[in-house]
Design a protein around this motif. Structure first.
Motif, PDB file in Angstrom:
ATOM      1  N   ALA A  72      38.472  37.374  47.885  1.00 13.31           N
ATOM      2  CA  ALA A  72      39.274  37.083  48.258  1.00 13.31           C
ATOM      3  C   ALA A  72      40.430  37.417  47.166  1.00 13.31           C
ATOM      4  O   ALA A  72      40.695  37.963  48.142  1.00 13.31           O
ATOM      5  CB  ALA A  72      38.524  35.332  49.597  1.00 13.31           C
ATOM      6  N   VAL A  73      40.411  35.964  46.955  1.00 12.30           N
ATOM      7  CA  VAL A  73      42.041  36.071  46.336  1.00 12.30           C
ATOM      8  C   VAL A  73      42.650  37.786  45.543  1.00 12.30           C
ATOM      9  O   VAL A  73      43.266  37.953  45.684  1.00 12.30           O
ATOM     10  CB  VAL A  73      42.388  35.228  45.301  1.00 12.30           C
ATOM     11  N   LEU A  74      41.321  38.001  44.748  1.00 16.38           N
ATOM     12  CA  LEU A  74      41.805  39.649  44.593  1.00 16.38           C
ATOM     13  C   LEU A  74      42.218  40.780  45.121  1.00 16.38           C
ATOM     14  O   LEU A  74      42.792  41.377  45.418  1.00 16.38           O
ATOM     15  CB  LEU A  74      40.637  40.081  43.240  1.00 16.38           C
TER      16      LEU A  74
ATOM     17  N   TYR B  82      48.612  43.661  48.847  1.00 16.45           N
ATOM     18  CA  TYR B  82      49.565  43.189  49.010  1.00 16.45           C
ATOM     19  C   TYR B  82      49.975  44.052  48.606  1.00 16.45           C
ATOM     20  O   TYR B  82      51.281  44.689  48.286  1.00 16.45           O
ATOM     21  CB  TYR B  82      50.109  41.871  48.741  1.00 16.45           C
ATOM     22  N   GLU B  83      49.357  45.288  46.914  1.00 13.64           N
ATOM     23  CA  GLU B  83      50.266  46.207  45.689  1.00 13.64           C
ATOM     24  C   GLU B  83      50.909  46.949  47.079  1.00 13.64           C
ATOM     25  O   GLU B  83      51.994  47.588  46.508  1.00 13.64           O
ATOM     26  CB  GLU B  83      49.055  46.641  44.968  1.00 13.64           C
TER      27      GLU B  83
ATOM     28  N   TRP C 130      53.532  37.837  43.201  1.00 10.57           N
ATOM     29  CA  TRP C 130      53.217  36.073  43.322  1.00 10.57           C
ATOM     30  C   TRP C 130      51.197  36.281  43.785  1.00 10.57           C
ATOM     31  O   TRP C 130      50.751  35.740  43.106  1.00 10.57           O
ATOM     32  CB  TRP C 130      53.423  35.556  44.658  1.00 10.57           C
ATOM     33  N   ALA C 131      51.318  37.387  43.797  1.00 17.74           N
ATOM     34  CA  ALA C 131      49.534  37.733  44.339  1.00 17.74           C
ATOM     35  C   ALA C 131      49.287  38.301  42.444  1.00 17.74           C
ATOM     36  O   ALA C 131      48.172  37.828  42.849  1.00 17.74           O
ATOM     37  CB  ALA C 131      49.846  39.298  45.208  1.00 17.74           C
ATOM     38  N   LEU C 132      49.898  38.611  41.886  1.00 19.47           N
ATOM     39  CA  LEU C 132      49.391  38.911  40.875  1.00 19.47           C
ATOM     40  C   LEU C 132      49.041  37.329  39.862  1.00 19.47           C
ATOM     41  O   LEU C 132      47.743  37.113  39.588  1.00 19.47           O
ATOM     42  CB  LEU C 132      49.903  39.748  40.133  1.00 19.47           C
TER      43      LEU C 132
ATOM     44  N   ALA D  76      42.977  33.195  40.474  1.00 14.80           N
ATOM     45  CA  ALA D  76      41.271  33.558  40.446  1.00 14.80           C
ATOM     46  C   ALA D  76      40.081  33.753  39.384  1.00 14.80           C
ATOM     47  O   ALA D  76      39.450  33.246  39.035  1.00 14.80           O
ATOM     48  CB  ALA D  76      41.247  34.244  41.305  1.00 14.80           C
ATOM     49  N   LEU D  77      40.848  34.358  38.085  1.00 11.99           N
ATOM     50  CA  LEU D  77      40.373  34.828  37.404  1.00 11.99           C
ATOM     51  C   LEU D  77      40.015  33.361  35.998  1.00 11.99           C
ATOM     52  O   LEU D  77      39.319  33.961  35.019  1.00 11.99           O
ATOM     53  CB  LEU D  77      40.738  35.486  36.494  1.00 11.99           C
ATOM     54  N   GLY D  78      40.712  32.616  35.495  1.00 13.62           N
ATOM     55  CA  GLY D  78      41.190  31.624  34.763  1.00 13.62           C
ATOM     56  C   GLY D  78      42.375  31.462  33.985  1.00 13.62           C
ATOM     57  O   GLY D  78      43.152  32.779  33.528  1.00 13.62           O
ATOM     58  N   VAL D  79      43.044  30.717  34.831  1.00 13.40           N
ATOM     59  CA  VAL D  79      44.609  30.370  34.697  1.00 13.40           C
ATOM     60  C   VAL D  79      44.651  29.866  33.312  1.00 13.40           C
ATOM     61  O   VAL D  79      45.665  30.199  32.427  1.00 13.40           O
ATOM     62  CB  VAL D  79      45.136  29.658  35.718  1.00 13.40           C
ATOM     63  N   MET D  80      44.173  29.175  32.920  1.00 11.39           N
ATOM     64  CA  MET D  80      44.289  29.144  31.146  1.00 11.39           C
ATOM     65  C   MET D  80      43.656  29.618  30.393  1.00 11.39           C
ATOM     66  O   MET D  80      42.726  29.537  29.029  1.00 11.39           O
ATOM     67  CB  MET D  80      43.411  27.745  30.861  1.00 11.39           C
TER      68      MET D  80
END
Length: 280
Positions: free
Chosen positions: A147-149, A155-156, A202-204, A210-214
């Motif tokens: 959903a976040v993606l 938003y783009e 911010w959406a990116l 959502a994908l893995g911030v680390m």
């Protein structure tokens, strides 16, 4: 004064003006080179800090101080390449020969992104505290990440994204509109520019979580998309390309996450339960 003397004086003034112009150009070149060097150093430090960490969606963020430190370094790595044209233009407009004003501008820029990191950390902790097990990958975590993606892709194409991106892509109008003199002015203008970039990106950044911030893989992808949007000559093509990439990732995350290249699918029943190395 004779005509010959006037000609000599004019030539002298021309040489002085040329020398000043070359000195200013060298100063801007040093500044841009320094920003790229700092960005490269930030990538190296980020890779060192993330070694051995869980790179999947929903990974634990550690303690606040450690996360904010890593976040600021990440933002320097991701944003400095696309920020450098704006900083170079600012340095040209100030007439400063040294890099100090440009670095103050970049510092104000990072202050705002650091505050955004604190807010992101707070939202993450609140979500974890309220929903805990329901956000496990094999419960609602996969749906939430998808959903976040999807939301980031939508938003783009919104007018707000378009306005914010225009400010980032056309720094001259922005700088003239918020001009402040002095060192404090450099900090304030850097902060204002970061606010527009935050509205643009911010959406990116949410997609990165959502994908893995680390994950260095996803960090590099998001940084590439940001740079593409800010510097590619055809703005619409850039935003539509980003939209397509985000939609493709969303579909992949929902339909076949194991097949998404670079995605670390959480193995347990709760995303982010993998052990993290304690960082000083």
């Amino acid at each position: 004064m004779s005509a010959g003397s006037a000609t000599v004086a004019e030539r002298g003034r021309a040489r002085d003006e040329l020398a000043k112009a070359l000195a200013a150009m060298r100063g801007r070149l040093v500044l841009v080179t320094l920003l790229f060097a700092l960005g490269g150093l930030a990538w190296w430090v980020t890779a060192e800090r993330m070694t051995g960490m869980d790179a999947g969606p929903g990974t634990d963020l550690g303690v606040l101080g450690w996360f904010v430190g890593v976040w600021v370094v990440m933002m320097a790595a991701m944003m400095f390449p696309s920020l450098s044209p704006t900083v170079a233009l600012y340095a040209k407009m100030t007439g400063a020969r040294g890099p100090s004003r440009g670095l103050l501008f970049a510092a104000g820029y990072l202050l705002v992104w650091g505050a955004a990191g604190v807010l992101s950390y707070a939202l993450f902790r609140i979500g974890r505290g309220l929903f805990a097990d329901s956000l496990a990958w094999h419960a609602g975590g996969q749906w939430l990440a998808t959903a976040v993606l999807f939301a980031a892709a939508i938003y783009e194409l919104t007018p707000l994204k378009d306005v914010c991106l225009h400010k980032c892509r056309s720094p001259l109008g922005f700088l003239l509109g918020v001009w402040r003199d002095g060192p404090r002015g450099a900090l304030e203008m850097g902060a204002w520019h970061a606010a527009w970039c935050l509205g643009c990106c911010w959406a990116l950044m949410a997609a990165l979580f959502a994908l893995g911030v680390m994950s260095l893989v996803w960090m590099a992808l998001i940084a590439a998309l940001i740079t593409l949007e800010k510097t590619f000559p055809w703005r619409r093509a850039a935003t539509w390309s980003t939209t397509v990439v985000l939609l493709a990732l969303a579909v992949g995350l929902l339909a076949a996450p194991d097949a998404v290249p670079g995605l670390v699918v959480p193995a347990g029943s709760h995303a982010g339960t993998h052990a993290m190395h304690a960082m000083p």
